[in-house]
Scaffold this motif. Sequence first.
Motif, PDB file in Angstrom:
ATOM      1  N   THR B  66     -64.788  55.517 -29.736  1.00 43.54           N
ATOM      2  CA  THR B  66     -63.295  56.188 -29.881  1.00 43.54           C
ATOM      3  C   THR B  66     -62.352  55.564 -29.325  1.00 43.54           C
ATOM      4  OG1 THR B  66     -64.598  58.020 -30.762  1.00 43.54           O
ATOM      5  CG2 THR B  66     -62.386  58.468 -29.842  1.00 43.54           C
ATOM      6  N   GLN B 105     -61.449  61.823 -36.825  1.00 41.93           N
ATOM      7  CA  GLN B 105     -62.630  62.575 -37.032  1.00 41.93           C
ATOM      8  C   GLN B 105     -62.673  64.075 -37.405  1.00 41.93           C
ATOM      9  OE1 GLN B 105     -65.239  62.046 -33.498  1.00 41.93           O
ATOM     10  NE2 GLN B 105     -66.997  62.855 -34.552  1.00 41.93           N
ATOM     11  N   ASP B 181     -62.408  57.108 -37.740  1.00 43.27           N
ATOM     12  CA  ASP B 181     -63.150  57.588 -36.689  1.00 43.27           C
ATOM     13  C   ASP B 181     -64.369  58.581 -37.068  1.00 43.27           C
ATOM     14  OD1 ASP B 181     -64.647  58.001 -34.160  1.00 43.27           O
ATOM     15  OD2 ASP B 181     -62.936  58.616 -33.117  1.00 43.27           O
ATOM     16  N   GLU B 182     -65.414  57.995 -37.372  1.00 44.25           N
ATOM     17  CA  GLU B 182     -66.565  58.994 -37.912  1.00 44.25           C
ATOM     18  C   GLU B 182     -66.008  60.020 -38.926  1.00 44.25           C
ATOM     19  OE1 GLU B 182     -69.428  60.591 -35.303  1.00 44.25           O
ATOM     20  OE2 GLU B 182     -69.030  59.213 -33.763  1.00 44.25           O
TER      21      GLU B 182
HETATM   22 MG   LIG Z   1     -65.969  59.395 -30.878  1.00 42.11          MG
END
Ligand SMILES: [Mg+2]
Lengths: 283, 381
Positions: B66, B105, B181-182
Amino acid sequence: MKRLTPYLLVLPGGLWLAIFMVVPMVFMASVSTQEGDVVNGFAQTFNVGVYGEVLGQYGTQFLRSASYGLAATAVSLLLAYPVAYWIAFRGGARKSTYLLLVLLPFFVSFVLRTVSWKFLLADDGLLLAPLKSAGLLPGDFHVLQTTAAVIGGLVYNYLPFMILPIYVALERVDPRTVEAARDLYASRRGAFTRIVLPLSLPGVFAGVLMTFVPMTADYVNAAILGGPENTMIGNIIQTEYLVNNDYPTAAALSFTLMAAMLVGIFAYARALGTENVLEAAAR
Amino acid sequence: MTETQEGAGAAADAPGAPPVPAIELDGVVKEYLAHGEVVQAVKGVTLTIAEGEFFSLLGPSGCGKTTTMRMVAGFEEPTRGTVRLHGRDVTDVPPDRRDVNMVFQSYALFPHMNVWENVAFGLKRRKVPSGEIARRVGEMLEIVALTGREKRRPREMSGGQQQRVALARALVNRPRALLLDEPLGALDLKLRQAMQIELKRIQREVGITFVYVTHDQSEALTMSDRIAVMNDGRIEQLAGPREIYERPATAFVAGFIGTSNLLRGTVDRVESGCAVLRVGAEGRVLAAEGAHRAGEAIAVTVRPEKITISTEEPAGGLSAVRGTVSEVVYLGLYNSYAVSLADGAEVTVFQQNALDSTSTAERGDAVWLSWQPQHSYAIGS
Ligand SMILES: [Mg+2]
Ligand SMILES: Nc1ncnc2c1ncn2[C@@H]1O[C@H](COP(=O)(O)OP(=O)(O)OP(=O)(O)O)[C@@H](O)[C@H]1O
């Protein structure tokens, strides 16, 4: 039974409200239309005319209360927002310490705090005397018994009621949404006005209500920090009740104040209802 | 924003000149001060991502994925090193003036705006004419299959729908690179797999660079053109999915990606470019990679599904070790065997369940494990 549960849960609080709010109101309404005096007693005569009388006689004080309330609310908002913002976004691990500091004055009685301001701000008190003797202020300069002193006192006493709800609203703003706005080409300022500010409006709305109402009805600040020119409606009610013992007039004044305030609040909620404001901000 | 930054891929490359990479990180370090201590979240990352590539950052929790991404997006400034986007040094350019967009995320949708307003946000900030905004938002919502949901607020939508709004909100701006991000982290397995296919399709359709952060190795392997495997703030290996899987460069990568067996032994001799390792008393393992000297102690990896299990000694030319079956687990499609070698090492073997399977070893059986030499690689320590 299942369907009754919600109502049963409402019952204790509901009863509490009914007994301690509705009963005194009915009582007060009935007192306001009575006639007589303390010595000979009061009798119910349904004298509605008293409302016209109090409005005519104390119109100035009503207007003064409203304008002091508005001014003090505005000043509180301007002071409280940055404080709440700072605690919510920059407070880090010490947030609760800062919140405690905001609440700290509440550990001392309201009247005591106001009286100590009187000592601080007195013409030859701790603050003004040294400045005057140093020649920095003219000898006849005074702070007490001015509109500024009353509004200052109101702001001081009710500021936490503005800070806390705004803080709670800001605290719930996900900092990622601010980053998302920046990522989507909003400037720092744009991210504030389009994301943070609208999302904090419910807190502002609550803060304004929680300060404007008690500030407008306040009498302690005007009594202690103000002069004869600063009398608010709260002071009149207090005098009528406790000094003149004219209960009907006092009750009619209280009722008028409450009614005016309710109308004002409903108008405010309608015009600025949080939903409406959020709609506008999204555009 | 200038118009030249719109429209992906149209970099003014001179013919013949090497194309300008979409993203370049050069010796990027990020330090945080936490409780009076300096923490290095990223410890020197250098990588180059080509235009139009699907690039994944893969690694365990806390390895700095991240943080790396946030430096590309502009939310964090590197302590050292430079970030270049399409050849321009953007190391201290704020996020609103970088032509990349991020999918968070947690989605980070604007809760007070409906779907349409969320998606239109970036275009409005760039002062795109309203007619064009309406057209582009409409098109984008069609791509992510959310037409008809324009008036919904984020909280009135499912996780998968919110995820698609987040994607649309970033993609509608036609950034030259999209950072994710994810993005599928919060979804259940089924939806996750559906969205993986969807994302891949969208990437092909719009043809822009995707930088994808995940700690799910199968996700990275199936979707990426190239993968950077990160560990503790550094890149352990940067290669295509096949190579990462088949030829892990370090013990960490071998262990992190799938199941892998690590065998240690001493180089006995070098034979026609192959190092022959002695593993235990009877084992011989052939490793094709690298220049090894006799007597050197090295480690090699081999994937469980490459190993054949049998009770007879295998032919020469294969790697072979002896052991005892200590565990058999029936897993439907295949059996998983745990085999203990004489030196105490444990080897995992996957054997497909064929109907006429003759190689059904039982617990306690003495077996031979064998595999082709090209399936084991010597790795760095
Ligand atoms: Mg992360
Ligand atoms: N603002 C910060 N202050 C201090 N330390 C931080 C900060 N942000 C990240 N770190 C530390 O840096 C390291 C890398 O964090 P990062 O968020 O990049 O990990 P990640 O690879 O994205 O992990 P995950 O898969 O759990 O999201 C972690 O050890 C984390 O504790």
